[in-house]
Design an enzyme around this catalytic site. Structure first.
Site, short mmCIF file in Angstrom:
data_model
loop_
_atom_site.label_atom_id
_atom_site.label_comp_id
_atom_site.label_asym_id
_atom_site.label_seq_id
_atom_site.Cartn_x
_atom_site.Cartn_y
_atom_site.Cartn_z
N SER A 43 0.86 -1.20 0.00
CA SER A 43 0.00 0.00 0.00
C SER A 43 0.89 1.24 0.00
CB SER A 43 -0.86 0.03 1.26
OG SER A 43 -1.54 1.28 1.36
N TYR A 90 -2.01 -1.08 10.32
CA TYR A 90 -2.13 -1.37 8.88
C TYR A 90 -0.90 -0.81 8.15
CZ TYR A 90 -3.91 -1.11 4.08
OH TYR A 90 -4.07 -1.23 2.72
N1 LIG Z 1 -8.71 -0.64 -1.87
C1 LIG Z 1 -7.67 0.15 -1.73
O1 LIG Z 1 -7.76 1.34 -1.98
C2 LIG Z 1 -6.35 -0.39 -1.26
C3 LIG Z 1 -5.27 0.49 -1.20
C4 LIG Z 1 -4.03 0.00 -0.81
C5 LIG Z 1 -3.87 -1.33 -0.53
N2 LIG Z 1 -4.93 -2.18 -0.61
C6 LIG Z 1 -4.69 -3.60 -0.33
O2 LIG Z 1 -5.32 -4.39 -1.32
C7 LIG Z 1 -5.68 -5.64 -0.76
C8 LIG Z 1 -7.16 -5.89 -1.04
O3 LIG Z 1 -7.91 -4.87 -0.41
P1 LIG Z 1 -9.39 -4.47 -0.84
O4 LIG Z 1 -9.47 -3.00 -0.71
O5 LIG Z 1 -9.74 -5.11 -2.12
O6 LIG Z 1 -10.18 -5.11 0.40
P2 LIG Z 1 -11.57 -5.86 0.50
O7 LIG Z 1 -12.55 -5.32 -0.46
O8 LIG Z 1 -11.90 -5.85 1.95
O9 LIG Z 1 -11.24 -7.36 0.04
C9 LIG Z 1 -10.47 -8.20 0.86
C10 LIG Z 1 -10.50 -9.61 0.30
O10 LIG Z 1 -9.76 -10.45 1.19
C11 LIG Z 1 -10.63 -11.48 1.71
N3 LIG Z 1 -10.26 -11.72 3.11
C12 LIG Z 1 -10.42 -10.89 4.17
N4 LIG Z 1 -10.00 -11.47 5.29
C13 LIG Z 1 -9.58 -12.73 4.94
C14 LIG Z 1 -9.05 -13.82 5.68
N5 LIG Z 1 -8.87 -13.79 7.00
N6 LIG Z 1 -8.73 -14.95 4.99
C15 LIG Z 1 -8.93 -15.02 3.65
N7 LIG Z 1 -9.41 -14.02 2.91
C16 LIG Z 1 -9.74 -12.88 3.57
C17 LIG Z 1 -12.04 -10.91 1.56
O11 LIG Z 1 -13.04 -11.93 1.49
P3 LIG Z 1 -13.82 -12.45 2.84
O12 LIG Z 1 -14.13 -11.27 3.67
O13 LIG Z 1 -15.03 -13.16 2.30
O14 LIG Z 1 -12.86 -13.40 3.48
C18 LIG Z 1 -11.90 -10.20 0.23
O15 LIG Z 1 -11.96 -11.13 -0.84
C19 LIG Z 1 -5.37 -5.56 0.74
O16 LIG Z 1 -4.12 -6.16 0.98
C20 LIG Z 1 -5.29 -4.07 0.99
O17 LIG Z 1 -4.49 -3.75 2.09
C21 LIG Z 1 -6.17 -1.74 -0.95
#
Ligand SMILES: NC(=O)c1ccc[n+]([C@@H]2O[C@H](COP(=O)([O-])OP(=O)(O)OC[C@H]3O[C@@H](n4cnc5c(N)ncnc54)[C@H](OP(=O)(O)O)[C@@H]3O)[C@@H](O)[C@H]2O)c1
Length: 264
Positions: free
Chosen positions: A152, A166
């Site tokens: 991130s 985080y």
């Molecule tokens: N969106 C952004 O702007 C952003 C920016 C920087 C970095 N990121 C990074 O991108 C990655 C994805 O983030 P996102 O924004 O797409 O988040 P999200 O919408 O919350 O998606 C998270 C995914 O991970 C799964 N997950 C959560 N807890 C889990 C667990 N204990 N075991 C297995 N799977 C799990 C969730 O499914 P379930 O809940 O069904 O398990 C979902 O498929 C993360 O590493 C985040 O830190 C995101």
């Protein structure tokens, strides 16, 4: 056909890709990109019904199989490994994407929330990568296997908003990426990280609801990320064109990491 042609340099057809947390948000953006381009895609998440729903939808375009597993526990990680290895004997691309955030000030942060964030964002990434090394190892010098970690921009700067553990976990993800690259690339695996800026997802819903316009205006490109931005970088890092890129952290944020920012 010349090796410089785009269809060869950027092809991912037939590659076997495992994306943790591939059922929504950033993981799903990448999964769609791989499925649309002929890769054999495995996605995972904790929620069986969503796993089924998403894999059914993506299977209409190409190959997608979902594996339900909670990666925050050792049992969950082993269940994912067992189910994946029952289907495939090799892995071309591992995308360590599943992650969690926890908004709290330092004074308010609980140990439970600390463990929740660290266990998924860092521990699961380390041990899943470790345990998949045997199936990732690849002797093809011109097209090694790939580990792509999702970090991130909050791991590149000190974010103004209160999400301290985080941010610390993402600094560690970036360093883990470099350490893995330095230590295991000899086995035929490159390791890189993508550091996204804001993209629409469940994780960012609260922040975007409160301050999307402000976030867009703060960005040098005046917008948040879109699915093609994320699919594009993941496809590139998985293609032959990126075979010699190793140990880097690539911000995909329109240049936001160059500025200081605080949205909520
Ligand atoms: N969106 C952004 O702007 C952003 C920016 C920087 C970095 N990121 C990074 O991108 C990655 C994805 O983030 P996102 O924004 O797409 O988040 P999200 O919408 O919350 O998606 C998270 C995914 O991970 C799964 N997950 C959560 N807890 C889990 C667990 N204990 N075991 C297995 N799977 C799990 C969730 O499914 P379930 O809940 O069904 O398990 C979902 O498929 C993360 O590493 C985040 O830190 C995101």
């Amino acid at each position: 056909m010349s090796q410089f042609e785009i269809n060869i340099l950027f092809d991912v057809k037939g590659k076997i890709v495992l994306i943790t947390g591939g059922t929504r948000g950033i993981g799903l953006m990448m999964a769609r990109g791989f499925v649309a381009n002929g890769a054999k895609v495995y996605i995972s998440s904790r929620t069986a019904s969503v796993c089924q729903e998403v894999s059914r939808e993506l299977s209409e375009i190409g190959f997608c199989k979902a594996i339900q597993a909670d990666l925050s526990s050792k049992e969950g990680r082993l269940a994912l490994l067992d189910q994946f290895r029952a289907c495939e004997s090799r892995l071309d691309v591992l995308i360590n994407n599943a992650g969690a955030a926890w908004g709290a000030t330092i004074q308010e942060h609980s140990e439970e929330a600390y463990d929740k964030v660290m266990d998924l964002n860092l521990k699961a990434m380390f041990f899943l990568s470790r345990d998949l090394i045997p199936v990732l190892s690849n002797n093809t010098v011109g097209d090694p296997s790939r580990i792509i970690n999702i970090g991130s921009i909050d791991g590149m700067v000190v974010p103004g908003h209160d999400n301290p553990i985080y941010s610390i976990s993402k600094v560690a993800v970036h360093q883990l990426t470099k350490i893995l690259a330095a230590k295991i690339s000899g086995l035929g695996i490159t390791v890189n990280a993508i550091a996204p800026g804001p993209f629409e997802s469940k994780m960012t819903a609260f922040m975007l609801t409160k301050a999307q316009r402000e976030i867009e205006l703060a960005n040098p490109l005046k917008r948040i990320g879109i699915p093609e931005d994320m699919a594009g970088i993941a496809l590139f890092l998985s293609s032959k064109a990126a075979s010699y890129i190793n140990g880097v952290v690539i911000p995909v944020d329109g240049g936001l990491h160059l500025k200081s920012y605080q949205f909520i």
